[in-house]
Design an enzyme around this catalytic site. Structure first.
Site, PDB file in Angstrom:
ATOM      1  N   HIS A 132      16.169   1.808  28.643  1.00  0.00           N
ATOM      2  CA  HIS A 132      15.165   2.412  29.535  1.00  0.00           C
ATOM      3  C   HIS A 132      15.316   3.934  29.523  1.00  0.00           C
ATOM      4  CE1 HIS A 132      13.433   3.071  33.791  1.00  0.00           C
ATOM      5  NE2 HIS A 132      12.499   3.165  32.884  1.00  0.00           N
ATOM      6  N   SER A 140      10.110  -0.593  32.125  1.00  0.00           N
ATOM      7  CA  SER A 140      10.633  -0.007  33.362  1.00  0.00           C
ATOM      8  C   SER A 140      10.793  -1.066  34.444  1.00  0.00           C
ATOM      9  CB  SER A 140       9.663   1.029  33.925  1.00  0.00           C
ATOM     10  OG  SER A 140       9.254   1.919  32.954  1.00  0.00           O
ATOM     11  N   ASN A 182      14.868   2.709  39.542  1.00  0.00           N
ATOM     12  CA  ASN A 182      13.608   2.414  40.217  1.00  0.00           C
ATOM     13  C   ASN A 182      13.801   1.532  41.442  1.00  0.00           C
ATOM     14  OD1 ASN A 182      11.869   4.055  38.832  1.00  0.00           O
ATOM     15  ND2 ASN A 182      11.498   2.554  37.206  1.00  0.00           N
ATOM     16  N   GLU A 192      19.164   4.176  30.868  1.00  0.00           N
ATOM     17  CA  GLU A 192      19.680   2.933  31.443  1.00  0.00           C
ATOM     18  C   GLU A 192      19.742   1.902  30.321  1.00  0.00           C
ATOM     19  OE1 GLU A 192      18.443   2.686  36.134  1.00  0.00           O
ATOM     20  OE2 GLU A 192      16.843   2.361  34.692  1.00  0.00           O
TER      21      GLU A 192
END
Ligand code: 3H9
Length: 658
Positions: free
Chosen positions: A429, A408, A479, A441
């Protein structure tokens, strides 16, 4: 073959005019198709060699609905209701041969015919609410006449797709034909000549109790918070029992046109086209993906077992690896647990479960990965752990196998660099729970080979995920934006707002959960660890809010501790005066005097923070398009689709361009 327009043609056999819509890619009802259909019907009604008509689609789709690309402009003549009135009121029988998906206006065409025959592969839906609109050509009035108001509410207010078998059971189609669909439709059209034709619009709505209707409405609307279209769809379907057909059609049409011009519809159209654009990566057009049949998953914890289940659902063979046989057995148990849940909810049956388990191997023997075409690691998010694992995998897997990391936050380039073939490494991801969440992702590392990236996209498609390609940066697209959002939310605390006010403002905007409720749900300790790691390199002049650190130091790490930004009793979140006192104390310590902050300021600042980070991602080349960023936030972080995503919302907030 007689051309009736550029996209509609007809041919007569056995006295039946077969009308074929041929408008690639999905036979959408463009102006030309509508013109062609009307011309064909007019011809069929008057031609002496025609006794009946059949409407069908060329290719694998019947009709994919109205042409969404035309929604930006006013409707052009002939409008669909005019065409459908001509079908329903035709003196000669008209039969729909539903050769594939009949969606939106496509199903409305079929509902206006006198008989519907479907191929076994056909699907039907009125998915208009997903585009922020309601059916605009009789769907809300004809469907309840066929299947009753409660069932029609369920289908129209959710937009759910119905397979042919269920459509037959419900009464949406009259027959399923596995053989020569067109030939059978022609025979049936002939048989209808001279009979009393079933005109759905003229038939009565089956009776239903008020309780059944209310129950269907509240169930369908439970997940449609803040959206106008599902509510309007329910209202219109209810109307079918109260108003004459013609009158209700006028009301439906007005509602359709009003919603078509709404902000929510514009946002959802943006999302629709964004999803189609996301998988198109410049430069990959002619790149052939590698063949993937077997996927290895290293680490069968929460994330790994979800990834493995998703791969099993998609038909892959899966080799799941853990460091010990005991851990591997536990991992297998987790996967079986997920499959059992799917079984209980009816998503799979016993045969499906057995088939998936047959394709699953779990053990502690890394060598069993030598057969895998793609290995995805889902182990502890630590650079040393992942790098060591990749070096080991590099020796075991075939030279043409692909290695993917599910990190991540770590740098996948660093992980790739440790291997002898960095060009075969990429990031995949997943979002938790990985067997449910659509977002994936795909991280293109500096040296990822084009066919490796293309394979990632092809696998994502088979997994039925929504792949978004992004470059290497800490936290990737989602993120990174989420961090900017968190930062701004914490600034708001220091400026005078409280977590409950910020959460309420964002929930009223349409987010499923406000930021602080999400932090508590996810747990505060991972972000805390990151902040500690970054402490040495942080710009001392940059604004830094330490309230979350203080919470963590006090053991308030979120729901799992029963306390975080809120306190939790029986799983219910409550405002905690201790947190309020802490916020006030930290504000005072930094010399902030709290001011009143409006909900509008909260929304504006949080959206602006997300959009600014999004713009940075675009200028750094990490994200290829603003719409990709919108999709990440909608599908991974609960941003409301009917607001179009943070980048779209920021553009809208600027107002129309001069
Ligand atoms: C409606 O009908 C309102 C009515 O009540 C009318 C009242 C008057 N229009 O998804 P794909 C394009 S609302 C224009 O990758 P698949 C799509 O952009 C409409 N274009 O294929 C893409 O283009 P590109 C209700 C459309 O095989 C290409 O087709 N209908 C439309 O995975 C391939 O699309 C819907 O909501 C359209 N309607 O899936 C159905 N549909 O290649 C929406 C697709 O340039 N469509 N395109 O990127 C779908 O659900 C899927 O596209 C479908 C095919 C299942 C049909």
């Amino acid at each position: 073959m007689t051309p009736f327009s550029d996209t509609v043609r007809g041919s007569v056999s056995n006295g039946v005019l077969l009308i074929e819509i041929d408008h690639a890619p999905v036979n959408a009802l463009s102006t030309d198709v509508r013109k062609g259909l009307l011309a064909a019907l007019t011809h069929g009604e008057t031609a002496t060699d025609v006794d009946a008509m059949v409407i069908t689609g060329a290719g694998a789709i019947f009709i994919g609905g109205a042409d969404i690309r035309e929604f930006g402009a006013p409707p052009a003549e002939p409008v669909l209701p005019t065409v459908l009135a001509a079908i329903e009121n035709a003196a000669k029988p008209v039969v729909a041969a539903i050769n594939g998906a009949a969606l939106g206006g496509g199903l409305e065409v079929a509902l206006a015919t006198h008989r519907r025959i479907a191929a076994p592969t056909a699907t039907v839906a009125l998915p208009e609410v997903k585009l922020g609109i309601v059916p605009g050509a009789g769907g809300t009035q004809r469907l309840p006449r066929l299947i009753g108001i409660p069932a029609a509410i369920e289908l129209i207010a959710t937009g759910r797709t119905v397979p042919a078998g269920e459509a037959l059971k419900l009464g949406i189609v009259d027959r399923i034909e596995a053989g020569d669909l067109r030939a059978v439709a022609i025979t049936e059209a002939c048989a209808l000549v001279g009979t009393d034709l079933r005109r759905v619009g003229a038939s009565a709505v089956p009776a239903a109790t008020a309780e059944a209707i209310d129950a269907a409405a509240s169930k369908a609307l439970a997940r449609a918070r803040g959206q106008d279209a599902p509510r309007e769809a329910v209202r219109l379907v209810r109307l079918s029992a109260k108003r004459p057909f013609a009158e209700a059609l006028v009301e439906e049409r007005q509602t359709f046109l009003a919603l078509r011009g709404s902000e929510q519809a514009a946002a959802l159209r943006h999302v629709f086209f964004a999803e189609r654009a996301a998988a198109k990566i410049p430069g990959l057009e002619d790149v052939k993906p590698r063949t993937v049949k077997t996927i290895g998953v290293v680490g069968l914890g929460l994330m790994g077992s979800g990834i493995a289940t998703s791969a099993l659902d998609a038909g892959f063979a899966v080799v799941g690896i853990e460091p010990s046989e005991d851990a591997a057995a536990k991992g297998r148990g987790r996967i079986e647990g997920l499959l059992d849940r799917a079984l209980q909810s009816g998503r799979i049956d016993d045969v499906g479960k057995a088939d998936r388990l047959r394709r699953l191997t779990t053990n502690a023997a890394f060598v069993s990965l030598n057969d895998a075409d793609l290995v995805i690691e889902a182990v502890f998010d630590d650079l040393a752990v992942k790098t060591e694992l990749f070096v080991r995998l590099d020796d075991i897997v075939r030279p043409d196998a692909i290695l993917a990391t599910n990190t991540s936050y770590l740098d996948p380039d660093a992980i790739a660099a440790a291997t002898s073939r960095p060009e075969r490494v990429l990031g995949l991801h997943f979002f938790s729970p990985a067997n449910v969440m659509r977002l994936l992702e795909i991280v293109r590392c500096t040296r990822t080979a084009p066919d490796v990236l293309a394979t990632g996209l092809a696998v994502a498609k088979r997994l039925r995920k929504l792949p978004i390609v992004c470059g290497v940066t800490e936290g990737f697209i989602g993120n990174r934006i989420f961090s900017a959002y968190r930062r701004e939310a914490e600034f708001l605390l220091e400026d005078g707002a409280l977590p409950q006010q910020i959460d309420a403002a964002m929930e009223a905007y349409g987010l499923a959960m406000g930021p602080f409720a999400v932090f508590d749900l996810a747990g505060l300790e991972i972000a805390w660890a990151r902040r500690k790691r970054q402490a040495a390199t942080r710009d001392p002049k940059a604004r830094y809010v330490d309230i979350a650190d203080k919470l963590c130091e006090a053991g308030r790490v979120g729901i799992k501790a029963g306390r975080g930004w809120y306190r939790y009793r029986d799983g219910k979140r409550e405002v905690d005066p201790e947190v309020t006192a802490l916020i006030e104390q930290r504000r005072a310590a930094k010399g902030f005097s709290a001011r009143t902050i409006s909900d509008d300021e909260i929304r504006t600042r949080l959206l602006a923070a997300m959009a600014a980070e999004g713009s940075a991602l675009l200028s750094e080349g990490i994200a290829a398009r603003a719409s990709d960023i919108d999709l990440v936030m909608i599908n991974g972080y609960g941003f409301p689709a009917h607001k179009g995503g943070p980048m779209f919302a920021a553009e809208q907030a600027k107002g129309p361009r001069a």
